[in-house]
Design a protein around this motif. Structure first.
Motif, PDB file in Angstrom:
ATOM      1  N   GLY A 184      -4.716  -2.674  -5.253  1.00 15.10           N
ATOM      2  CA  GLY A 184      -4.054  -2.062  -6.396  1.00 15.10           C
ATOM      3  C   GLY A 184      -4.933  -2.079  -7.630  1.00 15.10           C
ATOM      4  O   GLY A 184      -5.052  -1.072  -8.347  1.00 15.10           O
ATOM      5  N   GLY A 214       2.372   1.621  -3.455  1.00 15.73           N
ATOM      6  CA  GLY A 214       1.383   2.020  -4.454  1.00 15.73           C
ATOM      7  C   GLY A 214       0.988   3.474  -4.357  1.00 15.73           C
ATOM      8  O   GLY A 214       0.758   4.135  -5.374  1.00 15.73           O
ATOM      9  N   ASP A 215       0.881   3.998  -3.133  1.00 13.93           N
ATOM     10  CA  ASP A 215       0.521   5.407  -2.960  1.00 13.93           C
ATOM     11  C   ASP A 215       1.707   6.337  -3.187  1.00 13.93           C
ATOM     12  O   ASP A 215       1.523   7.531  -3.425  1.00 13.93           O
ATOM     13  N   GLY A 232       0.823  -1.204   0.000  1.00 18.08           N
ATOM     14  CA  GLY A 232       0.000   0.000   0.000  1.00 18.08           C
ATOM     15  C   GLY A 232       0.856   1.252   0.000  1.00 18.08           C
ATOM     16  O   GLY A 232       0.585   2.213  -0.729  1.00 18.08           O
ATOM     17  N   ARG A 292       0.249   2.831  -8.952  1.00 20.88           N
ATOM     18  CA  ARG A 292      -0.530   1.576  -8.903  1.00 20.88           C
ATOM     19  C   ARG A 292       0.081   0.494  -9.799  1.00 20.88           C
ATOM     20  O   ARG A 292       0.087  -0.683  -9.463  1.00 20.88           O
ATOM     21  N   SER A 340      -7.910   0.379  -7.070  1.00 24.12           N
ATOM     22  CA  SER A 340      -7.493   1.775  -7.195  1.00 24.12           C
ATOM     23  C   SER A 340      -7.268   2.138  -8.660  1.00 24.12           C
ATOM     24  O   SER A 340      -7.682   3.208  -9.122  1.00 24.12           O
ATOM     25  N   LEU A 358      -4.835   3.482  -1.971  1.00 23.02           N
ATOM     26  CA  LEU A 358      -4.370   2.096  -2.039  1.00 23.02           C
ATOM     27  C   LEU A 358      -4.025   1.574  -0.644  1.00 23.02           C
ATOM     28  O   LEU A 358      -4.390   0.446  -0.290  1.00 23.02           O
TER      29      LEU A 358
END
Length: 420
Positions: free
Chosen positions: A111, A54-55, A51, A59, A114, A340
């Motif tokens: 993921g 991903g942020d 997470g 993504r 999002s 995410l």
């Protein structure tokens, strides 16, 4: 998710005898189901790590990473030696591979969700995002369908090499998924925020400082996944190992239910885009709680017509109302900068409860005549937790993307978009 689901099927059908042969049948089955649940312990850890990535980095990078890790660990399971070959090291290696699967899954669904919700048109977010769950159902269909011919093998061949074939086939699935994900474009809103320098250095800090209520709500709502694990893992094990029903017939219940789900998930999502997330979600959860009693009862009396009827209606029609809505609903609870992370951590903690639901339910219920009733009650309680969490949440289906996850007073149309 083909990779994740073939493990559950193998745990229910063969892992007790392959990796825990010295245990009595009930204990061996419980131990095998426990290894299925272990994967869910690693998922919150994967959610935190993936997470954050991903942020912070996008993504697409997370989706490529998760598919490679999932593929490697799944393929490795197919080459593990049995308990008879190397003793206790065999189940330990099995648990290690399951932990790697769980870590990967911790960022996979969030993921994909999002990515989908941020690419979707404003008035069709549920519809577009629902296809991440359609992909999950397709993976489950493929996983179950692959095991149907395997289950027809003679017992000695099934336990020696037959069960390994579905794991070897995962290599093809992973290569295809990797090639597809490499071609994906990053989402417009994440790209815009990165260009403006609005990416958080520590997304988790912002998440737990400003959006902890959303995380807690998603955790509570995500226990609805217990319906899936009870249906696919406990139901199969109860039918084959306790009641003595034909394993091939029971596998077909899952295949047919998931085929129906491929059609009903987008339809429920379209309805959610018109009437809201909450009514559809709550209806699906309530119906699942009721139908689980009917399905497990049908198994207990060994009625194949009723098993197929209640199983397909439960998992292919009613439960899919929840599957259609939660990818968009949970995503809409968080702003882009922590979406995410918020989805991943919230869902994976809730899914951890769901992952151990078959083991806990089986241990509590035992193997008595009314075991199914106790399991159905446990499932209904978990559905009630979901209903409360969803009913008390804010409706989000008409909130603009740039204002999702903001406080009520900031999420109004008059609020400036830059507050995300």
């Amino acid at each position: 998710y083909y990779d994740f689901f073939i493990y559950g099927t193998a745990a229910a059908l063969v892992f007790g005898r392959v990796f825990f042969p010295d245990s009595n049948p009930l204990t061996g089955t419980l131990l095998a189901l426990a290894t299925f649940g272990v994967g869910y312990l690693a998922r919150p850890i994967g959610a935190i790590v993936l997470g954050h990535l991903g942020d912070k980095f996008g993504r697409k990078k997370v989706l490529v990473l998760t598919v490679l890790l999932m593929g490697a660990s799944t393929l490795a399971v197919g080459f593990l030696p049995s308990f008879e070959q190397i003793g206790v090291i065999a189940p330990l290696l099995l648990v290690l591979m399951r932990l790697a699967q769980g870590f990967s899954a911790g960022g996979e669904q969030a993921g994909a969700n999002s990515m989908s919700v941020e690419h979707a048109p404003a008035n069709r977010r549920a519809f577009f995002t629902s296809f991440t769950l359609s992909g999950t159902q397709a993976g489950q269909i493929l996983a179950t369908a692959v095991f149907i011919p395997v289950a027809l093998l003679p017992e000695d061949q099934l336990l020696s090499w037959g069960w390994r074939v579905p794991f070897w086939i995962s290599a093809v699935v992973i290569v295809a998924a990797f090639l597809i994900r490499r071609t994906l474009d990053e989402t417009p809103i994440f790209t815009a925020q990165a260009a403006e320098g609005r990416i958080e250095e520590l997304p988790l800090k912002v998440l737990f400082r400003d959006h902890w209520r959303g995380v807690l709500r998603v955790i509570a709502a995500a226990v609805i996944a217990s319906v899936s694990t009870i249906f696919t893992v406990f139901g199969l094990s109860f039918a084959v190992n306790t009641v003595g029903l034909d394993r091939t017939a029971m596998l077909w219940v899952g295949v047919l239910a998931n085929v129906l789900a491929l059609g009903t998930i987008p339809l429920w999502a379209m309805l959610s885009d018109r009437v809201g997330r909450k009514p559809v979600f709550i209806a699906g959860s309530l119906g699942s709680a009721i139908l689980m009693f009917a399905y497990l009862w049908a198994i207990s009396i060994g009625s194949y017509p009723l098993i197929f009827l209640f199983g397909i209606v439960l998992f292919g029609l009613v439960y899919t109302a929840t599957s259609a809505v939660w990818p968009s609903f949970y995503a809409e609870m968080f702003p882009t900068r922590v979406r995410l992370s918020g989805m991943a951590i919230g869902t994976q903690i809730g899914f951890a409860v769901a992952g151990f639901a078959p083991t806990i339910a089986g241990a509590v219920a035992g193997d008595g005549a009314n075991a199914w009733l106790i399991v159905a009650v446990i499932t209904a309680v978990l559905c009630a937790v979901n209903i409360i969490a969803v009913a008390t949440a804010r409706e989000t289906f008409r909130v603009p993307m740039e204002r999702l996850g903001l406080r009520r007073e900031l999420a109004s149309p008059a609020a400036p978009a830059a507050l995300d």
